[in-house]
Design a protein around this motif. Structure first.
Motif, PDB file in Angstrom:
ATOM      1  N   ARG A   1       0.850  -1.192   0.000  1.00 46.30           N
ATOM      2  CA  ARG A   1       0.000   0.000   0.000  1.00 46.30           C
ATOM      3  C   ARG A   1       0.882   1.237   0.000  1.00 46.30           C
ATOM      4  O   ARG A   1       1.756   1.377   0.844  1.00 46.30           O
ATOM      5  N   SER A   2       0.647   2.126  -0.945  1.00 48.56           N
ATOM      6  CA  SER A   2       1.293   3.433  -0.902  1.00 48.56           C
ATOM      7  C   SER A   2       0.247   4.442  -0.446  1.00 48.56           C
ATOM      8  O   SER A   2      -0.890   4.078  -0.134  1.00 48.56           O
ATOM      9  N   ASN A   3       0.606   5.699  -0.424  1.00 50.60           N
ATOM     10  CA  ASN A   3      -0.359   6.711   0.002  1.00 50.60           C
ATOM     11  C   ASN A   3      -1.512   6.859  -0.985  1.00 50.60           C
ATOM     12  O   ASN A   3      -2.606   7.249  -0.613  1.00 50.60           O
ATOM     13  N   THR A   4      -1.268   6.546  -2.241  1.00 54.18           N
ATOM     14  CA  THR A   4      -2.298   6.757  -3.257  1.00 54.18           C
ATOM     15  C   THR A   4      -2.804   5.471  -3.904  1.00 54.18           C
ATOM     16  O   THR A   4      -3.915   5.454  -4.421  1.00 54.18           O
ATOM     17  N   ASP A   5      -1.995   4.411  -3.918  1.00 51.68           N
ATOM     18  CA  ASP A   5      -2.354   3.208  -4.670  1.00 51.68           C
ATOM     19  C   ASP A   5      -2.179   1.952  -3.826  1.00 51.68           C
ATOM     20  O   ASP A   5      -1.609   1.985  -2.744  1.00 51.68           O
ATOM     21  N   ILE A   6      -2.659   0.824  -4.384  1.00 51.97           N
ATOM     22  CA  ILE A   6      -2.500  -0.484  -3.756  1.00 51.97           C
ATOM     23  C   ILE A   6      -2.096  -1.484  -4.836  1.00 51.97           C
ATOM     24  O   ILE A   6      -2.567  -1.408  -5.972  1.00 51.97           O
ATOM     25  N   TYR A   7      -1.190  -2.381  -4.479  1.00 53.61           N
ATOM     26  CA  TYR A   7      -0.652  -3.364  -5.405  1.00 53.61           C
ATOM     27  C   TYR A   7      -0.767  -4.746  -4.777  1.00 53.61           C
ATOM     28  O   TYR A   7      -0.570  -4.887  -3.575  1.00 53.61           O
ATOM     29  N   ALA A   8      -1.043  -5.770  -5.590  1.00 52.36           N
ATOM     30  CA  ALA A   8      -1.126  -7.146  -5.110  1.00 52.36           C
ATOM     31  C   ALA A   8      -0.419  -8.057  -6.104  1.00 52.36           C
ATOM     32  O   ALA A   8      -0.544  -7.868  -7.322  1.00 52.36           O
ATOM     33  N   GLN A   9       0.332  -9.031  -5.574  1.00 55.53           N
ATOM     34  CA  GLN A   9       1.052  -9.976  -6.417  1.00 55.53           C
ATOM     35  C   GLN A   9       0.873 -11.384  -5.877  1.00 55.53           C
ATOM     36  O   GLN A   9       0.873 -11.584  -4.663  1.00 55.53           O
ATOM     37  N   LEU A  10       0.756 -12.351  -6.774  1.00 51.60           N
ATOM     38  CA  LEU A  10       0.791 -13.760  -6.419  1.00 51.60           C
ATOM     39  C   LEU A  10       2.181 -14.267  -6.773  1.00 51.60           C
ATOM     40  O   LEU A  10       2.579 -14.237  -7.939  1.00 51.60           O
ATOM     41  N   ILE A  11       2.931 -14.729  -5.763  1.00 48.83           N
ATOM     42  CA  ILE A  11       4.337 -15.070  -5.947  1.00 48.83           C
ATOM     43  C   ILE A  11       4.571 -16.530  -5.599  1.00 48.83           C
ATOM     44  O   ILE A  11       4.174 -16.993  -4.525  1.00 48.83           O
TER      45      ILE A  11
ATOM     46  N   SER B   1      -3.012  -3.911  -9.775  1.00 51.95           N
ATOM     47  CA  SER B   1      -2.787  -2.678  -9.030  1.00 51.95           C
ATOM     48  C   SER B   1      -3.901  -1.686  -9.342  1.00 51.95           C
ATOM     49  O   SER B   1      -4.643  -1.847 -10.310  1.00 51.95           O
ATOM     50  N   SER B   2      -3.979  -0.666  -8.519  1.00 50.10           N
ATOM     51  CA  SER B   2      -4.998   0.363  -8.737  1.00 50.10           C
ATOM     52  C   SER B   2      -4.578   1.339  -9.823  1.00 50.10           C
ATOM     53  O   SER B   2      -5.331   2.250 -10.149  1.00 50.10           O
ATOM     54  N   ARG B   3      -3.404   1.155 -10.416  1.00 56.07           N
ATOM     55  CA  ARG B   3      -2.945   2.013 -11.501  1.00 56.07           C
ATOM     56  C   ARG B   3      -3.276   1.440 -12.871  1.00 56.07           C
ATOM     57  O   ARG B   3      -2.998   2.072 -13.886  1.00 56.07           O
ATOM     58  N   GLU B   4      -3.869   0.245 -12.905  1.00 61.75           N
ATOM     59  CA  GLU B   4      -4.226  -0.369 -14.180  1.00 61.75           C
ATOM     60  C   GLU B   4      -5.367   0.393 -14.840  1.00 61.75           C
ATOM     61  O   GLU B   4      -6.119   1.110 -14.183  1.00 61.75           O
ATOM     62  N   ALA B   5      -5.513   0.186 -16.141  1.00 64.46           N
ATOM     63  CA  ALA B   5      -6.444   0.979 -16.936  1.00 64.46           C
ATOM     64  C   ALA B   5      -7.890   0.871 -16.466  1.00 64.46           C
ATOM     65  O   ALA B   5      -8.585   1.874 -16.360  1.00 64.46           O
ATOM     66  N   GLY B   6      -8.379  -0.302 -16.162  1.00 64.43           N
ATOM     67  CA  GLY B   6      -9.785  -0.442 -15.782  1.00 64.43           C
ATOM     68  C   GLY B   6     -10.096   0.128 -14.415  1.00 64.43           C
ATOM     69  O   GLY B   6     -11.203   0.603 -14.157  1.00 64.43           O
ATOM     70  N   ILE B   7      -9.129   0.101 -13.525  1.00 64.33           N
ATOM     71  CA  ILE B   7      -9.353   0.532 -12.144  1.00 64.33           C
ATOM     72  C   ILE B   7      -9.025   2.009 -11.958  1.00 64.33           C
ATOM     73  O   ILE B   7      -9.650   2.711 -11.164  1.00 64.33           O
ATOM     74  N   ASN B   8      -8.055   2.509 -12.722  1.00 59.31           N
ATOM     75  CA  ASN B   8      -7.588   3.883 -12.554  1.00 59.31           C
ATOM     76  C   ASN B   8      -8.650   4.915 -12.934  1.00 59.31           C
ATOM     77  O   ASN B   8      -8.680   6.010 -12.373  1.00 59.31           O
ATOM     78  N   GLU B   9      -9.534   4.564 -13.890  1.00 56.24           N
ATOM     79  CA  GLU B   9     -10.563   5.522 -14.317  1.00 56.24           C
ATOM     80  C   GLU B   9     -11.661   5.720 -13.283  1.00 56.24           C
ATOM     81  O   GLU B   9     -12.388   6.700 -13.328  1.00 56.24           O
ATOM     82  N   VAL B  10     -11.802   4.769 -12.353  1.00 54.28           N
ATOM     83  CA  VAL B  10     -12.840   4.876 -11.331  1.00 54.28           C
ATOM     84  C   VAL B  10     -12.465   6.005 -10.372  1.00 54.28           C
ATOM     85  O   VAL B  10     -11.422   5.968  -9.735  1.00 54.28           O
ATOM     86  N   LYS B  11     -13.295   7.015 -10.319  1.00 50.40           N
ATOM     87  CA  LYS B  11     -13.033   8.150  -9.432  1.00 50.40           C
ATOM     88  C   LYS B  11     -13.743   7.897  -8.109  1.00 50.40           C
ATOM     89  O   LYS B  11     -14.869   8.304  -7.887  1.00 50.40           O
ATOM     90  N   ASP B  12     -13.055   7.179  -7.245  1.00 51.81           N
ATOM     91  CA  ASP B  12     -13.620   6.801  -5.961  1.00 51.81           C
ATOM     92  C   ASP B  12     -12.505   6.820  -4.931  1.00 51.81           C
ATOM     93  O   ASP B  12     -11.355   7.111  -5.247  1.00 51.81           O
ATOM     94  N   ASN B  13     -12.826   6.468  -3.700  1.00 50.86           N
ATOM     95  CA  ASN B  13     -11.808   6.498  -2.655  1.00 50.86           C
ATOM     96  C   ASN B  13     -10.910   5.270  -2.742  1.00 50.86           C
ATOM     97  O   ASN B  13     -11.116   4.367  -3.548  1.00 50.86           O
ATOM     98  N   LYS B  14      -9.889   5.240  -1.900  1.00 50.99           N
ATOM     99  CA  LYS B  14      -8.881   4.183  -1.949  1.00 50.99           C
ATOM    100  C   LYS B  14      -9.443   2.816  -1.562  1.00 50.99           C
ATOM    101  O   LYS B  14      -9.023   1.795  -2.099  1.00 50.99           O
ATOM    102  N   VAL B  15     -10.409   2.796  -0.670  1.00 50.51           N
ATOM    103  CA  VAL B  15     -11.009   1.533  -0.234  1.00 50.51           C
ATOM    104  C   VAL B  15     -11.764   0.884  -1.394  1.00 50.51           C
ATOM    105  O   VAL B  15     -11.655  -0.329  -1.614  1.00 50.51           O
ATOM    106  N   ALA B  16     -12.498   1.659  -2.144  1.00 53.59           N
ATOM    107  CA  ALA B  16     -13.246   1.121  -3.284  1.00 53.59           C
ATOM    108  C   ALA B  16     -12.287   0.601  -4.355  1.00 53.59           C
ATOM    109  O   ALA B  16     -12.545  -0.440  -4.977  1.00 53.59           O
ATOM    110  N   LYS B  17     -11.178   1.296  -4.567  1.00 54.37           N
ATOM    111  CA  LYS B  17     -10.187   0.823  -5.531  1.00 54.37           C
ATOM    112  C   LYS B  17      -9.523  -0.458  -5.039  1.00 54.37           C
ATOM    113  O   LYS B  17      -9.206  -1.344  -5.830  1.00 54.37           O
ATOM    114  N   ALA B  18      -9.316  -0.585  -3.729  1.00 56.92           N
ATOM    115  CA  ALA B  18      -8.730  -1.801  -3.164  1.00 56.92           C
ATOM    116  C   ALA B  18      -9.653  -2.997  -3.378  1.00 56.92           C
ATOM    117  O   ALA B  18      -9.186  -4.114  -3.647  1.00 56.92           O
TER     118      ALA B  18
END
Length: 100
Positions: free
Chosen positions: A32-42, A54-71
């Protein structure tokens, strides 16, 4: 480094010693960063990332909502990628963050 970041790093390494992923049950690492969230299967046995979202991907980044909704969207995305790869269970790596 300051004391707070050293403490978090020590907690992170302690968790890494106990938690290990395999091909059938990979490690789900969350960052978790201050603005985004990332998840990996390792897969730790081979040392490769099976899937990531991640919340920076194209489908998720366009959603203008809070960080919890993006998570929530990132969680759904990583779950569908895991199902597509044939993964039924994962080992959660909280990465030093509190989990409650």
């Amino acid at each position: 480094m300051n004391v707070k970041s050293l403490r978090k790093q020590r907690i992170k390494y302690t968790i890494r010693k106990k938690v290990s992923g395999s091909a059938q049950s990979p490690r789900l690492a969350v960052f978790r960063s201050n603005t985004d969230i990332y998840a990996q299967l390792i897969d730790d046995s081979k040392g490769l990332t099976i899937a990531s979202a991640s919340s920076r991907e194209a489908g998720i980044n366009e959603v203008k909502d809070n960080k919890v909704a993006k998570a929530v969207l990132v969680g759904k995305k990583i779950a569908e990628l895991a199902k597509g790869a044939g993964i039924e269970s994962v080992v959660f790596d909280r990465g030093g963050y509190l989990y409650h």
